[in-house]
Design a protein around this motif. Structure first.
Motif, PDB file in Angstrom:
ATOM      1  N   GLY A   1       0.829  -1.186   0.000  1.00 33.93           N
ATOM      2  CA  GLY A   1       0.000   0.000   0.000  1.00 33.93           C
ATOM      3  C   GLY A   1       0.870   1.245   0.000  1.00 33.93           C
ATOM      4  O   GLY A   1       2.106   1.180   0.004  1.00 33.93           O
ATOM      5  N   PRO A   2       0.234   2.411   0.017  1.00 31.37           N
ATOM      6  CA  PRO A   2       1.001   3.656   0.042  1.00 31.37           C
ATOM      7  C   PRO A   2       1.710   3.849   1.378  1.00 31.37           C
ATOM      8  O   PRO A   2       1.352   3.242   2.393  1.00 31.37           O
ATOM      9  N   VAL A   3       2.723   4.694   1.355  1.00 30.54           N
ATOM     10  CA  VAL A   3       3.445   5.067   2.566  1.00 30.54           C
ATOM     11  C   VAL A   3       2.857   6.379   3.072  1.00 30.54           C
ATOM     12  O   VAL A   3       2.766   7.359   2.334  1.00 30.54           O
TER      13      VAL A   3
ATOM     14  N   SER B   1      -4.745  -3.822   9.666  1.00 33.18           N
ATOM     15  CA  SER B   1      -4.275  -3.653   8.295  1.00 33.18           C
ATOM     16  C   SER B   1      -2.964  -2.886   8.354  1.00 33.18           C
ATOM     17  O   SER B   1      -2.964  -1.650   8.389  1.00 33.18           O
ATOM     18  N   PRO B   2      -1.832  -3.597   8.440  1.00 31.27           N
ATOM     19  CA  PRO B   2      -0.544  -2.924   8.632  1.00 31.27           C
ATOM     20  C   PRO B   2      -0.263  -1.932   7.512  1.00 31.27           C
ATOM     21  O   PRO B   2      -0.609  -2.150   6.352  1.00 31.27           O
ATOM     22  N   GLY B   3       0.374  -0.846   7.865  1.00 29.02           N
ATOM     23  CA  GLY B   3       0.736   0.160   6.886  1.00 29.02           C
ATOM     24  C   GLY B   3       2.102   0.740   7.185  1.00 29.02           C
ATOM     25  O   GLY B   3       2.574   0.700   8.330  1.00 29.02           O
ATOM     26  N   GLU B   4       2.743   1.263   6.158  1.00 27.42           N
ATOM     27  CA  GLU B   4       4.066   1.864   6.301  1.00 27.42           C
ATOM     28  C   GLU B   4       3.935   3.379   6.422  1.00 27.42           C
ATOM     29  O   GLU B   4       2.989   3.977   5.915  1.00 27.42           O
ATOM     30  N   SER B   5       4.926   3.989   7.085  1.00 28.95           N
ATOM     31  CA  SER B   5       4.903   5.427   7.320  1.00 28.95           C
ATOM     32  C   SER B   5       6.315   5.985   7.220  1.00 28.95           C
ATOM     33  O   SER B   5       7.299   5.252   7.277  1.00 28.95           O
ATOM     34  N   VAL B   6       6.385   7.309   7.108  1.00 31.48           N
ATOM     35  CA  VAL B   6       7.641   8.018   7.324  1.00 31.48           C
ATOM     36  C   VAL B   6       7.314   9.274   8.129  1.00 31.48           C
ATOM     37  O   VAL B   6       6.426  10.040   7.780  1.00 31.48           O
ATOM     38  N   VAL B   7       8.008   9.413   9.262  1.00 29.04           N
ATOM     39  CA  VAL B   7       7.797  10.538  10.168  1.00 29.04           C
ATOM     40  C   VAL B   7       8.881  11.574   9.905  1.00 29.04           C
ATOM     41  O   VAL B   7      10.072  11.262   9.970  1.00 29.04           O
ATOM     42  N   LEU B   8       8.468  12.807   9.603  1.00 24.83           N
ATOM     43  CA  LEU B   8       9.405  13.890   9.318  1.00 24.83           C
ATOM     44  C   LEU B   8       9.257  14.966  10.385  1.00 24.83           C
ATOM     45  O   LEU B   8       8.139  15.378  10.709  1.00 24.83           O
ATOM     46  N   SER B   9      10.374  15.426  10.924  1.00 22.52           N
ATOM     47  CA  SER B   9      10.305  16.480  11.925  1.00 22.52           C
ATOM     48  C   SER B   9      11.603  17.272  11.941  1.00 22.52           C
ATOM     49  O   SER B   9      12.620  16.863  11.375  1.00 22.52           O
ATOM     50  N   GLU B  10      11.547  18.417  12.615  1.00 20.11           N
ATOM     51  CA  GLU B  10      12.720  19.243  12.895  1.00 20.11           C
ATOM     52  C   GLU B  10      12.800  19.399  14.403  1.00 20.11           C
ATOM     53  O   GLU B  10      11.845  19.869  15.021  1.00 20.11           O
ATOM     54  N   PRO B  11      13.892  18.984  15.030  1.00 19.84           N
ATOM     55  CA  PRO B  11      13.977  19.072  16.497  1.00 19.84           C
ATOM     56  C   PRO B  11      13.827  20.518  16.976  1.00 19.84           C
ATOM     57  O   PRO B  11      14.493  21.423  16.468  1.00 19.84           O
ATOM     58  N   ALA B  12      12.977  20.711  17.966  1.00 23.89           N
ATOM     59  CA  ALA B  12      12.703  22.064  18.453  1.00 23.89           C
ATOM     60  C   ALA B  12      13.794  22.570  19.394  1.00 23.89           C
ATOM     61  O   ALA B  12      13.982  23.779  19.521  1.00 23.89           O
ATOM     62  N   GLU B  13      14.497  21.655  20.065  1.00 21.51           N
ATOM     63  CA  GLU B  13      15.555  22.043  20.994  1.00 21.51           C
ATOM     64  C   GLU B  13      16.779  21.171  20.759  1.00 21.51           C
ATOM     65  O   GLU B  13      16.668  20.069  20.232  1.00 21.51           O
TER      66      GLU B  13
ATOM     67  N   PRO C   1      11.671   6.476   8.657  1.00 22.84           N
ATOM     68  CA  PRO C   1      10.820   5.574   7.871  1.00 22.84           C
ATOM     69  C   PRO C   1      10.448   4.337   8.687  1.00 22.84           C
ATOM     70  O   PRO C   1      11.291   3.727   9.347  1.00 22.84           O
ATOM     71  N   VAL C   2       9.186   3.980   8.647  1.00 25.63           N
ATOM     72  CA  VAL C   2       8.679   2.762   9.291  1.00 25.63           C
ATOM     73  C   VAL C   2       8.212   1.851   8.158  1.00 25.63           C
ATOM     74  O   VAL C   2       7.083   1.945   7.678  1.00 25.63           O
ATOM     75  N   LEU C   3       9.118   0.981   7.724  1.00 24.05           N
ATOM     76  CA  LEU C   3       8.896   0.153   6.541  1.00 24.05           C
ATOM     77  C   LEU C   3       9.015  -1.323   6.895  1.00 24.05           C
ATOM     78  O   LEU C   3       9.720  -1.697   7.831  1.00 24.05           O
ATOM     79  N   ASP C   4       8.338  -2.164   6.139  1.00 20.23           N
ATOM     80  CA  ASP C   4       8.374  -3.611   6.330  1.00 20.23           C
ATOM     81  C   ASP C   4       9.386  -4.203   5.351  1.00 20.23           C
ATOM     82  O   ASP C   4       9.099  -4.344   4.157  1.00 20.23           O
TER      83      ASP C   4
ATOM     84  N   ASP D   1      10.240   3.227  -4.447  1.00 20.54           N
ATOM     85  CA  ASP D   1       9.232   2.814  -5.431  1.00 20.54           C
ATOM     86  C   ASP D   1       7.849   2.732  -4.790  1.00 20.54           C
ATOM     87  O   ASP D   1       7.212   1.674  -4.739  1.00 20.54           O
ATOM     88  N   CYS D   2       7.389   3.882  -4.293  1.00 19.27           N
ATOM     89  CA  CYS D   2       6.127   3.894  -3.568  1.00 19.27           C
ATOM     90  C   CYS D   2       5.341   5.156  -3.902  1.00 19.27           C
ATOM     91  O   CYS D   2       5.863   6.094  -4.495  1.00 19.27           O
ATOM     92  N   THR D   3       4.079   5.162  -3.509  1.00 18.98           N
ATOM     93  CA  THR D   3       3.274   6.371  -3.532  1.00 18.98           C
ATOM     94  C   THR D   3       3.107   6.863  -2.104  1.00 18.98           C
ATOM     95  O   THR D   3       3.176   6.079  -1.147  1.00 18.98           O
ATOM     96  N   LEU D   4       2.897   8.159  -1.945  1.00 18.90           N
ATOM     97  CA  LEU D   4       2.804   8.762  -0.631  1.00 18.90           C
ATOM     98  C   LEU D   4       1.417   9.340  -0.402  1.00 18.90           C
ATOM     99  O   LEU D   4       0.808   9.891  -1.320  1.00 18.90           O
ATOM    100  N   VAL D   5       0.941   9.221   0.808  1.00 12.19           N
ATOM    101  CA  VAL D   5      -0.281   9.900   1.241  1.00 12.19           C
ATOM    102  C   VAL D   5       0.089  10.714   2.468  1.00 12.19           C
ATOM    103  O   VAL D   5       1.015  10.358   3.212  1.00 12.19           O
ATOM    104  N   PHE D   6      -0.625  11.795   2.709  1.00 14.67           N
ATOM    105  CA  PHE D   6      -0.204  12.745   3.724  1.00 14.67           C
ATOM    106  C   PHE D   6      -1.179  12.803   4.889  1.00 14.67           C
ATOM    107  O   PHE D   6      -2.394  12.746   4.692  1.00 14.67           O
TER     108      PHE D   6
END
Length: 227
Positions: free
Chosen positions: A4-6, A37-49, A96-99, A216-221
């Protein structure tokens, strides 16, 4: 096996510990279970401190920890490979949280894919000198200076942690440690190498374009980490 999408979770400027908590929720959601229904994710952040974080190879000695804390930085342990490094404002963290089993990708191949992603991103931004080096020099380098640190964890084939890319990071924070345990190596940033201010927000879209190509994936936000 079809994938599925990431899902992309853009946290923006957040404390490092909060980004870790969001990542752990994503890891739990990626594990197969009854009725899930397992799904993959990618967490993006900028450290505040500013924070110094270390991996599974050990925490700093008490005296060193006190010295770093006295400089106004937080301290954090992370379940990843690699030694101590710095995270702070002006840095893109990508978890990234990928299988890997579904992707049929060995762990070393996954690390190489992260390196290839950042090399591709750097070229998009006009920095063709960025490159990956053979082990033990994990990450992406410009000459003898590290541009992007990589430290990952994999449990039950699910990845966590990932990379820290210096965009406009205050590099003087690295002067107080031996980054990633590598003596005699420097640290650099996109802003330093390109000679212009490169904020984290300027890097997000090129990062996502490169991520889609490499994995090689599609992304959803999703803006809500509680989804």
């Amino acid at each position: 096996m079809s994938r599925g999408p990431v899902r992309v979770l853009r946290l923006g400027l957040r404390p490092y510990a909060e980004a870790l908590r969001v990542q752990e929720r994503c890891v739990r959601a990626a594990r197969p279970g009854p009725g899930s229904s397992p799904g993959e994710s990618v967490v993006l952040s900028e450290p505040a401190e500013p924070v110094y974080a270390w991996g599974l190879r050990g925490a700093p000695e008490a005296a060193e920890a006190a010295r770093l804390r006295a400089r106004g930085a937080g301290l954090a342990a992370a379940r990843r490979g690699g030694r101590i490094t710095f995270h702070g404002p002006g840095q893109l963290l990508a978890f990234p949280v990928l299988d890997l089993r579904r992707r049929r990708l060995p762990l070393r191949g996954y690390v190489a894919a992260l390196e290839a992603l950042v090399v591709r991103l750097s070229r998009r931004l006009g920095l063709p000198a960025a490159r990956a080096l053979p082990p033990p020099y994990t990450g992406v380098w410009v000459g003898d200076s590290k541009l992007c640190a990589i430290g990952v964890h994999c449990g039950h084939h699910i990845t966590s942690h990932g990379l820290a890319l210096n965009c406009c990071t205050d590099l003087t924070w690295f002067d107080h440690i031996v980054p990633c345990g590598l003596e005699g190596k420097g640290v650099t940033s996109l802003s330093r190498e390109l000679g212009r201010h490169v904020a984290v927000e300027h890097v997000l879209q090129p990062f996502l374009d490169s991520f889609q190509e490499v994995f090689d994936c599609t992304l959803v936000f999703s803006e809500d980490p509680g989804d």
